[in-house]
Design a protein around this motif. Structure first.
Motif, PDB file in Angstrom:
ATOM      1  N   ASN A 181       0.786  -1.232   0.000  1.00 15.44           N
ATOM      2  CA  ASN A 181       0.000   0.000   0.000  1.00 15.44           C
ATOM      3  C   ASN A 181       0.824   1.291   0.000  1.00 15.44           C
ATOM      4  N   PHE A 182       2.019   1.208   0.469  1.00 14.22           N
ATOM      5  CA  PHE A 182       2.993   2.279   0.279  1.00 14.22           C
ATOM      6  C   PHE A 182       2.558   3.672   0.690  1.00 14.22           C
ATOM      7  N   SER A 183       1.684   3.823   1.628  1.00 18.41           N
ATOM      8  CA  SER A 183       1.218   5.166   1.900  1.00 18.41           C
ATOM      9  C   SER A 183       1.713   5.687   3.235  1.00 18.41           C
ATOM     10  N   GLY A 184       2.380   6.804   3.202  1.00 17.99           N
ATOM     11  CA  GLY A 184       2.832   7.444   4.428  1.00 17.99           C
ATOM     12  C   GLY A 184       2.294   8.849   4.478  1.00 17.99           C
ATOM     13  N   SER A 185       2.657   9.582   5.525  1.00 11.33           N
ATOM     14  CA  SER A 185       2.156  10.942   5.600  1.00 11.33           C
ATOM     15  C   SER A 185       3.147  11.868   6.282  1.00 11.33           C
ATOM     16  N   LEU A 186       3.068  13.126   5.882  1.00 10.65           N
ATOM     17  CA  LEU A 186       3.796  14.204   6.547  1.00 10.65           C
ATOM     18  C   LEU A 186       2.730  15.127   7.098  1.00 10.65           C
ATOM     19  N   ARG A 187       2.706  15.309   8.399  1.00  7.08           N
ATOM     20  CA  ARG A 187       1.679  16.114   9.055  1.00  7.08           C
ATOM     21  C   ARG A 187       2.362  17.371   9.593  1.00  7.08           C
ATOM     22  N   LEU A 188       1.909  18.524   9.124  1.00 10.11           N
ATOM     23  CA  LEU A 188       2.569  19.783   9.466  1.00 10.11           C
ATOM     24  C   LEU A 188       1.790  20.534  10.527  1.00 10.11           C
ATOM     25  N   GLY A 189       2.486  21.069  11.519  1.00 11.82           N
ATOM     26  CA  GLY A 189       1.855  21.863  12.569  1.00 11.82           C
ATOM     27  C   GLY A 189       1.501  21.044  13.790  1.00 11.82           C
ATOM     28  N   PRO A 190       1.189  21.719  14.917  1.00  7.07           N
ATOM     29  CA  PRO A 190       0.933  21.015  16.172  1.00  7.07           C
ATOM     30  C   PRO A 190      -0.444  20.343  16.248  1.00  7.07           C
ATOM     31  N   VAL A 191      -1.364  20.736  15.364  1.00  4.67           N
ATOM     32  CA  VAL A 191      -2.717  20.175  15.413  1.00  4.67           C
ATOM     33  C   VAL A 191      -2.681  18.718  14.938  1.00  4.67           C
ATOM     34  N   ALA A 192      -3.454  17.868  15.572  1.00  6.52           N
ATOM     35  CA  ALA A 192      -3.616  16.467  15.172  1.00  6.52           C
ATOM     36  C   ALA A 192      -2.354  15.623  15.312  1.00  6.52           C
ATOM     37  N   GLN A 193      -1.423  16.074  16.110  1.00 11.63           N
ATOM     38  CA  GLN A 193      -0.260  15.225  16.384  1.00 11.63           C
ATOM     39  C   GLN A 193      -0.622  14.234  17.488  1.00 11.63           C
ATOM     40  N   PRO A 194       0.040  13.072  17.504  1.00 12.62           N
ATOM     41  CA  PRO A 194      -0.322  12.065  18.510  1.00 12.62           C
ATOM     42  C   PRO A 194      -0.078  12.567  19.930  1.00 12.62           C
ATOM     43  N   LYS A 195      -0.964  12.166  20.830  1.00 11.11           N
ATOM     44  CA  LYS A 195      -0.830  12.556  22.231  1.00 11.11           C
ATOM     45  C   LYS A 195      -0.087  11.469  23.002  1.00 11.11           C
ATOM     46  N   ARG A 196      -0.338  10.224  22.607  1.00 13.41           N
ATOM     47  CA  ARG A 196       0.338   9.110  23.301  1.00 13.41           C
ATOM     48  C   ARG A 196       1.616   8.780  22.553  1.00 13.41           C
ATOM     49  N   ILE A 197       2.676   9.408  22.942  1.00 12.39           N
ATOM     50  CA  ILE A 197       3.946   9.209  22.259  1.00 12.39           C
ATOM     51  C   ILE A 197       5.066   9.465  23.260  1.00 12.39           C
ATOM     52  N   LYS A 198       6.151   8.703  23.124  1.00 11.25           N
ATOM     53  CA  LYS A 198       7.290   8.882  24.037  1.00 11.25           C
ATOM     54  C   LYS A 198       8.268   9.875  23.430  1.00 11.25           C
ATOM     55  N   PHE A 199       8.864  10.689  24.270  1.00 13.33           N
ATOM     56  CA  PHE A 199       9.767  11.735  23.775  1.00 13.33           C
ATOM     57  C   PHE A 199      11.182  11.579  24.320  1.00 13.33           C
ATOM     58  N   THR A 200      12.114  12.080  23.532  1.00 18.06           N
ATOM     59  CA  THR A 200      13.491  12.270  23.991  1.00 18.06           C
ATOM     60  C   THR A 200      13.886  13.703  23.651  1.00 18.06           C
ATOM     61  N   PRO A 201      14.709  14.350  24.476  1.00 18.36           N
ATOM     62  CA  PRO A 201      15.073  15.745  24.157  1.00 18.36           C
ATOM     63  C   PRO A 201      15.890  15.844  22.861  1.00 18.36           C
ATOM     64  N   LEU A 202      15.635  16.909  22.114  1.00 15.83           N
ATOM     65  CA  LEU A 202      16.498  17.225  20.964  1.00 15.83           C
ATOM     66  C   LEU A 202      17.705  17.974  21.503  1.00 15.83           C
ATOM     67  N   LEU A 203      18.857  17.679  20.948  1.00 13.32           N
ATOM     68  CA  LEU A 203      20.076  18.385  21.344  1.00 13.32           C
ATOM     69  C   LEU A 203      20.451  19.333  20.204  1.00 13.32           C
ATOM     70  N   THR A 204      20.985  20.480  20.533  1.00  6.25           N
ATOM     71  CA  THR A 204      21.364  21.391  19.453  1.00  6.25           C
ATOM     72  C   THR A 204      22.874  21.544  19.379  1.00  6.25           C
ATOM     73  N   ASN A 205      23.337  21.504  18.143  1.00  4.31           N
ATOM     74  CA  ASN A 205      24.740  21.717  17.867  1.00  4.31           C
ATOM     75  C   ASN A 205      24.832  23.092  17.206  1.00  4.31           C
ATOM     76  N   PRO A 206      25.346  24.103  17.939  1.00  5.38           N
ATOM     77  CA  PRO A 206      25.317  25.470  17.408  1.00  5.38           C
ATOM     78  C   PRO A 206      25.997  25.595  16.044  1.00  5.38           C
ATOM     79  N   THR A 207      26.985  24.749  15.767  1.00  8.20           N
ATOM     80  CA  THR A 207      27.643  24.862  14.469  1.00  8.20           C
ATOM     81  C   THR A 207      26.870  24.129  13.367  1.00  8.20           C
ATOM     82  N   ARG A 208      25.987  23.222  13.740  1.00  6.06           N
ATOM     83  CA  ARG A 208      25.151  22.532  12.740  1.00  6.06           C
ATOM     84  C   ARG A 208      23.702  22.557  13.166  1.00  6.06           C
TER      85      ARG A 208
END
Ligand SMILES: *[C@@H]1O[C@H](CO)[C@@H](O)[C@H](O)[C@H]1NC(C)=O
Ligand SMILES: *[C@@H]1O[C@H](CO)[C@@H](O)[C@H](O)[C@H]1NC(C)=O
Ligand SMILES: *[C@@H]1O[C@H](CO)[C@@H](O)[C@H](O)[C@H]1NC(C)=O
Ligand SMILES: *[C@@H]1O[C@H](CO)[C@@H](O)[C@H](O)[C@H]1NC(C)=O
Length: 437
Positions: free
Chosen positions: A252-279
């Protein structure tokens, strides 16, 4: 030396040949799945992709091709992290690579549809435009758009472009794509994603391309740097998006890109994003360990440690196909995997060094991040012929010819998961989600 590979390859050819053609006829390829701020994402080899291989044989080749193209991808990523201290094969230019997942975007007024590759490790978007010499496919007709506007060298937007070339009136930059050089001029026009109009979007228009590996489609940069989709749509999408990448082997090959905070999953596990100032573009996370079955693999902490100076650490990337771990981490994972499988001789296939000629019972592999454990089922890390006669661990060590300090969580390992990039809260979430239609 090549001989042992041949039987493996021919088996894979047979297995994949019998699998490909029957599916195309059962699919309808329309853009009707785009709605609200959600776009359909398809694999480049999908029957709905205009860039799919024309011969079924390419399916077998595709696995080896994807692994080979990953090498160029890693060179690109290494270049990004190493910046100017690393002499690239094409210094002063960005090196880009073949895409894996594409979506339909629309440019101009009235809008013209164009496929673009989704790339979380790039920023500026670019597309082939009319008048391009050396472009092969559909182009964006700038003359037909009433809102098209070239960006001049004096425009502040030009300063956000990597290595701008300002020898003429318009702002330009060059890219290296495989063996090709691509010359791009910076422009602004309306971009439409699903039903969202985005006026005055800054992107690149390919003017000329030399060589044989000219990209047939455009690219949409979803990085965190200047000129990325996130940077240009902050009020609209609030630097938040998620995707579900389909397994290219599924019908079926169907995926999705969902833009914006609306309709994002609520039950999901998170890890912090780290920022590399040079990249700033790259999505770094803190990988702290890997479990194979129920055993934590003994990986030296230095192989996983984040270091903004050297660029070392772990990123999530939508454009690399097979996960790469720095040598000591990969070897530890592979050895534990082999020990658990314990099923006869190990052979190799292309860049994969852990293949079996008989069906295997595989343990799960868990990636442990700060605050989030992701347990992958075998379909996220094994490639095997449909007959089950060859099975390979679809991960590899970082290539040694590049500045290999980066672990890359690649798209095969992300398939059938929703991956949520929540930049305002500086976190990345992962949840299982089958992405079929
Ligand atoms: C950019 O590419 C064009 C076309 O291939 C070439 O003529 C030009 O010299 C390149 N410029 C730089 C600075 O590499
Ligand atoms: C887009 O650019 C046009 C022409 O430069 C300008 O008139 C218009 O106000 C801009 N629209 C937005 C939403 O910035
Ligand atoms: C494909 O999608 C259809 C419709 O949702 C579903 O009935 C079918 O089971 C799916 N096939 C596969 C192989 O997932
Ligand atoms: C991840 O798994 C390990 C053990 O396997 C456990 O100690 C740890 O608490 C888990 N982390 C999370 C965030 O669930």
């Amino acid at each position: 030396m090549k001989t042992p590979l041949l039987p493996l390859l021919s088996l894979l050819v047979v297995a994949l040949l019998s699998f490909y053609p029957s599916q195309a006829s059962t699919l309808t390829c329309t853009s009707s799945d785009d709605h609200a701020s959600t776009l359909e994402v398809i694999h480049i080899f999908s029957p709905c992709s205009p860039f799919r291989p024309t011969k079924p044989l390419s399916w077998e080749q595709s696995i080896l091709d994807m692994a080979a193209k990953d090498e160029a991808r890693l060179l690109y990523l290494s270049n990004l992290i190493a910046g100017k201290s690393f002499v690239s094969i094409a210094s002063g230019r960005q090196i880009i690579q073949s895409p894996t997942y594409i979506l339909r975007a629309r440019f101009g007024t009235p809008s013209q549809p164009l496929f673009v590759a989704m790339d979380t490790s790039s920023d500026i978007a670019w597309i082939p435009c009319t008048g391009c010499t050396g472009c092969s496919s559909t182009t964006f007709n700038t003359i037909k758009s009433t809102t098209y506007k070239p960006i001049s060298c004096t425009d502040p937007q030009c300063r956000k472009v990597p290595n701008p070339i300002c020898s003429g009136p318009t702002c330009n930059f060059n890219l290296t794509y495989g063996s090709s050089t691509v010359s791009i001029s910076v422009a602004q026009d309306r971009l439409t994603l699903a039903t969202d109009p985005i006026p005055n979007y800054t992107f690149g228009c390919i003017k000329s391309a030399t060589g044989k590996s000219v990209p047939p489609q455009g690219l949409l940069g979803l990085g965190r740097g200047p000129l990325s989709l996130l940077s240009q749509t902050k009020p609209l999408y609030q630097s938040t998006f998620s995707y579900c990448l389909p397994d290219y082997r599924s019908a079926n090959f169907s995926g999705s890109l969902r833009l914006g905070p609306v309709a994002q999953p609520k039950r999901i596990k998170f890890t912090p994003l780290l920022t590399n100032p040079t990249r700033p573009s790259l999505y770094y996370v803190n990988l702290i360990g890997i479990r194979v079955g129920n055993r934590m693999v003994n990986i030296p902490p230095s192989a996983l440690a984040f270091n903004p100076t050297t660029g070392a650490g772990t990123i999530f990337d939508s454009g690399t196909v097979f996960t790469r771990l720095v040598q000591p981490a990969y070897i530890a994972v592979r050895d534990e995997f082999r020990r658990r499988i314990n099923a006869g001789p190990v052979s190799s296939l292309g860049g994969f060094d852990t293949c079996y000629m008989q069906p295997v019972v595989s343990p799960t592999i868990s990636l442990h991040f700060t605050g989030m454990n992701v347990t992958l089922p075998p379909e996220n890390f094994l490639i095997h012929s449909t007959a089950g006669s060859i099975t390979c661990l679809a991960m590899a060590a970082s290539p040694e010819n590049v500045n290999s300090v980066l672990n890359v969580i690649a798209n095969m390992q992300q398939q059938n998961h929703r991956v949520l990039y929540d930049v305002p809260n500086s976190r990345l979430g992962v949840a299982r989600e089958p992405c079929t239609r």
